[in-house]
Design a protein around this motif. Structure first.
Motif, PDB file in Angstrom:
ATOM      1  N   LEU A  50      -1.979  12.737   5.267  1.00  0.00           N
ATOM      2  CA  LEU A  50      -0.953  12.132   6.118  1.00  0.00           C
ATOM      3  C   LEU A  50      -1.188  10.635   6.293  1.00  0.00           C
ATOM      4  CD1 LEU A  50      -0.440  14.805   8.940  1.00  0.00           C
ATOM      5  CD2 LEU A  50       0.925  14.434   6.871  1.00  0.00           C
ATOM      6  N   CYS A  51      -2.445  10.233   6.378  1.00  0.00           N
ATOM      7  CA  CYS A  51      -2.758   8.798   6.450  1.00  0.00           C
ATOM      8  C   CYS A  51      -2.351   8.103   5.162  1.00  0.00           C
ATOM      9  CB  CYS A  51      -4.239   8.593   6.726  1.00  0.00           C
ATOM     10  SG  CYS A  51      -4.805   9.247   8.313  1.00  0.00           S
ATOM     11  N   ARG A  52      -2.651   8.717   4.041  1.00  0.00           N
ATOM     12  CA  ARG A  52      -2.254   8.150   2.752  1.00  0.00           C
ATOM     13  C   ARG A  52      -0.743   8.059   2.632  1.00  0.00           C
ATOM     14  NH1 ARG A  52       0.902  10.800  -0.520  1.00  0.00           N
ATOM     15  NH2 ARG A  52      -0.388  12.668  -0.301  1.00  0.00           N
ATOM     16  N   PHE A  53      -0.043   9.064   3.144  1.00  0.00           N
ATOM     17  CA  PHE A  53       1.412   9.086   3.154  1.00  0.00           C
ATOM     18  C   PHE A  53       1.958   7.851   3.885  1.00  0.00           C
ATOM     19  CE2 PHE A  53       5.130  10.268   5.755  1.00  0.00           C
ATOM     20  CZ  PHE A  53       6.047  10.637   4.779  1.00  0.00           C
ATOM     21  N   CYS A  54       1.432   7.572   5.084  1.00  0.00           N
ATOM     22  CA  CYS A  54       1.884   6.397   5.838  1.00  0.00           C
ATOM     23  C   CYS A  54       1.542   5.104   5.117  1.00  0.00           C
ATOM     24  CB  CYS A  54       1.258   6.407   7.229  1.00  0.00           C
ATOM     25  SG  CYS A  54       1.808   7.742   8.308  1.00  0.00           S
ATOM     26  N   ASP A  55       0.324   5.010   4.608  1.00  0.00           N
ATOM     27  CA  ASP A  55      -0.103   3.792   3.910  1.00  0.00           C
ATOM     28  C   ASP A  55       0.753   3.532   2.676  1.00  0.00           C
ATOM     29  OD1 ASP A  55      -2.129   3.103   5.683  1.00  0.00           O
ATOM     30  OD2 ASP A  55      -3.628   4.337   4.635  1.00  0.00           O
ATOM     31  N   ASP A  56       1.061   4.593   1.935  1.00  0.00           N
ATOM     32  CA  ASP A  56       1.862   4.426   0.715  1.00  0.00           C
ATOM     33  C   ASP A  56       3.259   3.898   1.033  1.00  0.00           C
ATOM     34  OD1 ASP A  56      -0.238   5.267  -0.788  1.00  0.00           O
ATOM     35  OD2 ASP A  56       0.582   7.239  -1.288  1.00  0.00           O
ATOM     36  N   ILE A  57       3.888   4.425   2.082  1.00  0.00           N
ATOM     37  CA  ILE A  57       5.236   3.964   2.441  1.00  0.00           C
ATOM     38  C   ILE A  57       5.193   2.513   2.902  1.00  0.00           C
ATOM     39  CG2 ILE A  57       7.119   4.259   4.103  1.00  0.00           C
ATOM     40  CD1 ILE A  57       6.706   7.264   3.888  1.00  0.00           C
ATOM     41  N   LEU A  58       4.197   2.166   3.718  1.00  0.00           N
ATOM     42  CA  LEU A  58       4.087   0.783   4.167  1.00  0.00           C
ATOM     43  C   LEU A  58       3.844  -0.165   2.995  1.00  0.00           C
ATOM     44  CD1 LEU A  58       1.949   1.285   7.401  1.00  0.00           C
ATOM     45  CD2 LEU A  58       4.300   0.430   7.291  1.00  0.00           C
ATOM     46  N   THR A  59       3.012   0.254   2.055  1.00  0.00           N
ATOM     47  CA  THR A  59       2.694  -0.600   0.914  1.00  0.00           C
ATOM     48  C   THR A  59       3.869  -0.729  -0.050  1.00  0.00           C
ATOM     49  OG1 THR A  59       0.353   0.007   1.043  1.00  0.00           O
ATOM     50  CG2 THR A  59       1.131  -0.908  -1.040  1.00  0.00           C
ATOM     51  N   CYS A  60       4.520   0.378  -0.344  1.00  0.00           N
ATOM     52  CA  CYS A  60       5.564   0.379  -1.376  1.00  0.00           C
ATOM     53  C   CYS A  60       6.926  -0.079  -0.863  1.00  0.00           C
ATOM     54  CB  CYS A  60       5.699   1.784  -1.968  1.00  0.00           C
ATOM     55  SG  CYS A  60       4.237   2.355  -2.850  1.00  0.00           S
ATOM     56  N   TYR A  61       7.205   0.152   0.420  1.00  0.00           N
ATOM     57  CA  TYR A  61       8.550  -0.116   0.926  1.00  0.00           C
ATOM     58  C   TYR A  61       8.617  -1.206   1.998  1.00  0.00           C
ATOM     59  CZ  TYR A  61       9.907   4.089  -1.554  1.00  0.00           C
ATOM     60  OH  TYR A  61      10.137   5.024  -2.540  1.00  0.00           O
ATOM     61  N   PHE A  62       7.482  -1.559   2.588  1.00  0.00           N
ATOM     62  CA  PHE A  62       7.481  -2.574   3.645  1.00  0.00           C
ATOM     63  C   PHE A  62       6.364  -3.584   3.390  1.00  0.00           C
ATOM     64  CE2 PHE A  62       9.303   1.203   5.638  1.00  0.00           C
ATOM     65  CZ  PHE A  62      10.442   0.689   6.224  1.00  0.00           C
ATOM     66  N   ARG A  63       6.577  -4.445   2.410  1.00  0.00           N
ATOM     67  CA  ARG A  63       5.602  -5.493   2.152  1.00  0.00           C
ATOM     68  C   ARG A  63       5.979  -6.688   3.008  1.00  0.00           C
ATOM     69  NH1 ARG A  63       5.802  -4.441  -4.023  1.00  0.00           N
ATOM     70  NH2 ARG A  63       7.558  -5.861  -3.892  1.00  0.00           N
ATOM     71  N   LEU A  64       5.196  -6.951   4.055  1.00  0.00           N
ATOM     72  CA  LEU A  64       5.568  -7.953   5.051  1.00  0.00           C
ATOM     73  C   LEU A  64       5.089  -9.337   4.646  1.00  0.00           C
ATOM     74  CD1 LEU A  64       4.729  -6.074   8.356  1.00  0.00           C
ATOM     75  CD2 LEU A  64       6.890  -6.183   7.144  1.00  0.00           C
ATOM     76  N   THR A  65       5.991 -10.304   4.729  1.00  0.00           N
ATOM     77  CA  THR A  65       5.629 -11.698   4.557  1.00  0.00           C
ATOM     78  C   THR A  65       6.321 -12.492   5.652  1.00  0.00           C
ATOM     79  OG1 THR A  65       7.494 -12.102   3.079  1.00  0.00           O
ATOM     80  CG2 THR A  65       5.403 -11.511   2.054  1.00  0.00           C
ATOM     81  N   LEU A  66       5.634 -13.517   6.193  1.00  0.00           N
ATOM     82  CA  LEU A  66       6.196 -14.303   7.276  1.00  0.00           C
ATOM     83  C   LEU A  66       7.003 -15.462   6.734  1.00  0.00           C
ATOM     84  CD1 LEU A  66       3.259 -14.467   9.828  1.00  0.00           C
ATOM     85  CD2 LEU A  66       5.366 -13.160  10.001  1.00  0.00           C
TER      86      LEU A  66
END
Length: 291
Positions: A229-245
């Motif tokens: 489940l942790c990997r699931f969250c990390d994968d979505i954040l990495t693949c779909y929400f790459r944050l840049t300011l």
């Protein structure tokens, strides 16, 4: 030309695009389905036009509540579930009901009722994003609403005291996390290699538990014992929400294949750009958060 769609929601921190589970759910679904949303973070929920955040505005249409927003996006042919069978569709509804019944009360308690978490993290974070003098009132109102919601749904017999209710909701939440972990197994997403509505809801509920730094972390500790489940969250954040300011806006930029952009019924793996404004402008549509 498609009408522009604007989503108003609470902002993010701790590496999350939003701390609000329902906002995260809609944002994730938009990514999965390729819906071109412009996301505006809000800082004054008292001026919301209706209902709860998140709120989707499209021309003269105002929609609140994740399920209604997702249905609207599907009608616009942004469908993350087009490959699901009827059984998988039924499973999706069942697991979403499980999340709302078993996990949501503990999530609300962790953020809004647990005294140490509320006083040291939740209240200061939300108060800093709400205009004075409402910053003195709204966090407390949200906390009372969360407690009332928990007691309304879980406070009946045989659970008569708040201590008994708290113990039960955390037992239920841990059981729910175990069931989700078993269902996910070694798969990337809950129905294979492509994210769907269920993945959006699970991500929306789990990511705040996983990422926000609270002093009291019994639910987070249990979640971290379930590495898939942790990997699931990390994968979505990495693949779909790459944050840049960016100044003055926070940009969540993702690439989208031009051919897939023209066919929203077939959601891409890398999706369209979401632009998140740093704060709601004077005329921006805002909404009230009801925990």
């Amino acid at each position: 030309m498609a009408a522009p769609m604007e989503l108003s929601c609470w902002g993010g921190d701790w590496g999350l695009p939003s701390l609000h589970p329902e906002s995260l759910t809609v944002m994730a679904y938009a990514k999965f389905s390729g819906a071109p949303l412009t996301v505006n973070t809000i800082n004054n929920s008292w001026r919301a036009p209706k209902g709860d955040v998140p709120v989707l505005i499209s021309e003269d249409i105002v929609i609140s509540q994740p399920a209604k927003i997702l249905n609207f996006l599907r009608r616009k042919k942004y469908n993350a579930d087009y490959e699901l069978s009827a059984k998988q569709g039924a499973d999706t509804l069942a697991y979403i009901a499980l999340l709302e019944e078993k996990l949501l009360p503990a999530l609300l308690h962790t953020f809004w009722v647990e005294a140490e978490n509320y006083c040291s993290v939740t209240k200061p974070w939300f108060a800093s994003r709400i205009a004075f003098p409402l910053s003195l009132y709204l966090p407390g109102k949200m906390s009372r609403e969360a407690l009332n919601r928990i007691l309304l749904t879980r406070g009946g017999p045989p659970l008569y005291s708040l201590t008994e209710v708290e113990a039960q909701i955390y037992r239920d939440a841990k059981e729910c996390l175990n069931l989700l972990s078993k269902r996910l197994g070694t798969s990337q997403f809950f129905f294979g290699d492509t994210p769907t509505t269920l993945d959006a809801f699970v991500f929306g509920f789990l990511a705040p538990i996983y990422k926000v730094c609270f002093p009291r972390v019994q639910l987070q500790e249990h979640l971290k014992q379930l590495p898939n489940l942790c990997r699931f969250c990390d994968d979505i954040l990495t693949c779909y929400f790459r944050l840049t300011l960016s100044d003055p806006a926070l940009i969540i930029s993702l690439q989208m294949d031009d051919n897939l952009r023209k066919s929203p019924q077939h959601p891409p793996r890398k999706l369209t750009t979401l632009k998140i404004a740093a704060g709601g402008e004077e005329g921006s549509p805002l909404n009230r958060l009801s925990p």
